[in-house]
Design a protein around this motif. Sequence first.
Motif, PDB file in Angstrom:
ATOM      1  N   GLY A 334      41.675  32.144  38.943  1.00  0.00           N
ATOM      2  CA  GLY A 334      41.541  33.513  38.476  1.00  0.00           C
ATOM      3  C   GLY A 334      40.709  33.648  37.216  1.00  0.00           C
ATOM      4  O   GLY A 334      40.220  34.723  36.910  1.00  0.00           O
ATOM      5  N   ARG A 688      42.978  35.783  41.274  1.00  0.00           N
ATOM      6  CA  ARG A 688      43.089  36.963  40.410  1.00  0.00           C
ATOM      7  C   ARG A 688      44.250  37.851  40.861  1.00  0.00           C
ATOM      8  O   ARG A 688      44.947  38.439  40.044  1.00  0.00           O
ATOM      9  CB  ARG A 688      41.782  37.761  40.437  1.00  0.00           C
ATOM     10  N   ARG A 769      39.508  36.541  33.581  1.00  0.00           N
ATOM     11  CA  ARG A 769      40.532  36.518  32.538  1.00  0.00           C
ATOM     12  C   ARG A 769      40.268  35.334  31.615  1.00  0.00           C
ATOM     13  O   ARG A 769      39.878  34.252  32.068  1.00  0.00           O
ATOM     14  CB  ARG A 769      41.875  36.340  33.232  1.00  0.00           C
TER      15      ARG A 769
END
Length: 937
Positions: A334, A688, A769
């Motif tokens: 992610g 994600r 992220r």
Amino acid sequence: MNSSKPVSPTVSPRQREQPWHALPSEAVLEALQARPDDGLSESEARARLERHGPNVLQRVSGESPLKLLWRQINNPLIWVLLASATLAIVLGKVTDGLIVLAVVVLNTLIGFVQEFRAGKAIEALTQMVPENATVLRDGQKLTVPAAELVPGDVVLLASGDKVPADVRLLAARNLQVEEAALTGESVPAQKRVDTVAPNAGVGDRTNMAFGGTHVTYGTGTAVVVATGSATELGRISQLLREAVDLQTPLTKALATISRYITVSILVISAVLLGVGLLRGYAVAESLMAALTLAVAAIPEGLPAIVTIALAIGVQYMAARRAIIRKLPAVETLGSTTVICSDKTGTLTRNEMTVQALWTPTATWSISGVGYAPQGELRREGQPPSSPDEHARELLVAGALCNDASVRPKDGAWELTGDPTEGALLVAAEKAGLKVDELHERYPRVDAIPFESENQFMATLHEDGRGGRFILLKGAPEVVLRRCAMDEGPGTSKVLAEVERLASRGMRMLAMASRSVPASHAGLQFEDVAGGFRLLGLEGMIDPPREEAIHAVKACHAAGITVKMITGDHAKTAEAIGAQLGILEGSQVVTGAQLAELEENRLGEVATASHVFARVAPEHKLRLVRALQQQGHVVAMTGDGVNDAPALKQANIGVAMGITGTAVSKEAADIILTDDNFASIVAAVEEGRRVYDNLIKSLAFVLPTNLGLALILIVGVAFFPIMRLDGEDVPLLAMLPTQLLWINLVATVALALPLAFETREPDVMRRLPRHPDAPVLSGFVLMRTLLVALLMCAGATGLFLWEYSFEVGRGTAHEVALAQAQTMAVTTVIMFQIFYLLNCRSLQDSVFRIGLFSNPTVYAGIGLLVLLQLGFMYLPFMQRIFDTAPLSLQELGLCALVGAAVLPVIGVEKWWRSRRARQHPQSGRRLPLRVPRRATVG
Ligand code: ATP
């Protein structure tokens, strides 16, 4: 060795004790009744399999259920709760004590069942990668599951293979085996077939290769002497522990957070106990309030939710063709910022078709695509014709210096072997040459197989006239270096031709030949050092995968840079890179240029360039490191033996399920079952999603827990204590038992469904992220406070309003209290239902993500509504929980107050998205899009 079924193959003591390494190979073959050229017959292999059992090591899987259960129970919190429940019972609060017990037991059980199932699912998937072996059976070369090997089987070993059982070598060419799994020695051992002394240790038995070790170079033929637990590896580790670690950075971070929350709440509970006592609560009453606070506010369910979210992620990724081998990869995916991908087969289709021939006298084109040998040759600008003598010689060389085969099967043409080589065969057949006849006419005597780092392959043939000749085929620069170029067009002209064709996206191969005396028996590297005559070039196309083009676009939208790393020519790489949209105007950098760069410049070049050509595996390792030093989270693909170090170094090592070597698969974090670049991007998207869902679960669990705690704290600290019938009765918006009820049913029904939430529409339109971003972000904290206050205000307010209304119109105190408390509980439940809907998306409204896109949510809500109806209307429930039945109007009021969360969170979401639009980079510290152009050299 891929089974969890415990087996204990019967091993004859004789078989174990044979000093196979000290016997000449003939004696070994005789003892095992094996034939080196044909291998065993299928029927014999089956019979031996019955006798010896499958070739698997006993595997102890994961944590045992009992241990897992104990881990759930052996938690200070549970002990505190159990002790308090006992105390409550002793002090006469039997119902309350029993409800606490029920909460504890139910939570433990749910945690246990979910974690157990999640663990099993993850284990099953991570072990899904099959292990195969190449074996001779009935004279045929077959690929069989390694578990089906038996003593006496003749196996073929090639670089990148995992040795499938203990074997005695019969033939070896430059064979090197890395035996770290057995001896701890990571420098590969050179293998040969000569007999060694009987007392040689395992590490010195150079004519043996052992199960579980890896071939790092060369090829060999060997006979299996021991399988399963009879192998050396089986002996040292009778039970091969390959437990899958269910811990990941995220679960650890959450465990830490849970601990902090627990400690703080225990402190607050103690304070509440004191406050209660000071205010004149009875001891049992105060104790019960403190205990309820602990039970209701501590997020016991969190660890289970994380494991489940990860497990679901693993399953979804598998469905999208990415097998997770190491659980932390799910969350790292992610935050990936760079994907470095191989070209051939991953970004392109690996369906090669020769379209151009170049000989010193002419240029030719060939029509037709795929492996069907139908197409026409034409000399530049002329009608179709047969090849001239030079083109013919070139095509023959390509067909002979070749290990592939192309045959018709079920109406289509099927390729066995390397697609690059298959294309050369097809080109020869299109020109009217019969490949089988060529092999008969010029039998092969020896060969040096293709290895990526050599970039060539060579074969030695009889010429049918009493002499011999060597054929060399490989990357043009490599072949040209070995050619005598004093006659003909000259090196620079040939290289210009290579560039011209390569810039059309073609993979280029050069062929050369050299005559040698008939006495020349085998091929050594010295034999291919020079003196060749260049025959010409063949250029083949390998079209980009359509889905890869889309996936590259998706990556760019998601703030992920894609880099192509290929062994191919710079011009070929440039053309394909441009077609895929990877190049983005950057400069192609070659492995040679990388090698010359100093460390401090490397990071800059690695970031600015997106296409790297003629790259050797060691360059990959440097590239990964350089990118990581720039703060990137790197996913890197690899298929060869030498890619293993780069795969291990990368944050996400990606191996190829179809074409990858066993070595690369073992080094990888994920394996693509379809070798397709698009599957990496799918995995990123799933990664994600998993993270989003965890945040959603947190954003649901924490505020509702805190809200319950606040309701109780406000009551104990501030609400009056009434004197009724000579007894002190505290006025509370909710009785401890009622609060525990909410805790009990809401955890079961509401928290889990969020882990199944589908992807947010913008999941691939935001930046990755940051890997160090805290789980408890400002957002979660703010949300927790906002929602908790709202919930406390709503439930407490409605309680006070209803209570005074009822008392005001003369209703008896107990009846009014039960009525008002039931309303407070129902309001909280309604509030949780509406808030759950809200949590389904962090940014959008539920209507945008699809009201019914996650049916588990509604299953949870349905269950909760049923339970709540029982809570209000079943007489025995009314007795246990002191509840009263509510009228339709009252229910409506509860729903209305509960629904207040919708507009509030709606405004909050709007405000956040507006802020995100104004400060798109906030929360992201990585240099993502860096200078496009950087010059090398
Ligand atoms: P990619 O990184 O794009 O997947 P690769 O790294 O696998 O490609 P290699 O297969 O190592 O690239 O090929 C490098 C070069 O070696 C090719 O450009 C080609 O010229 C040559 N080559 C490839 N396959 C063979 C073969 N079977 N025989 C001889 N030479 C080959």
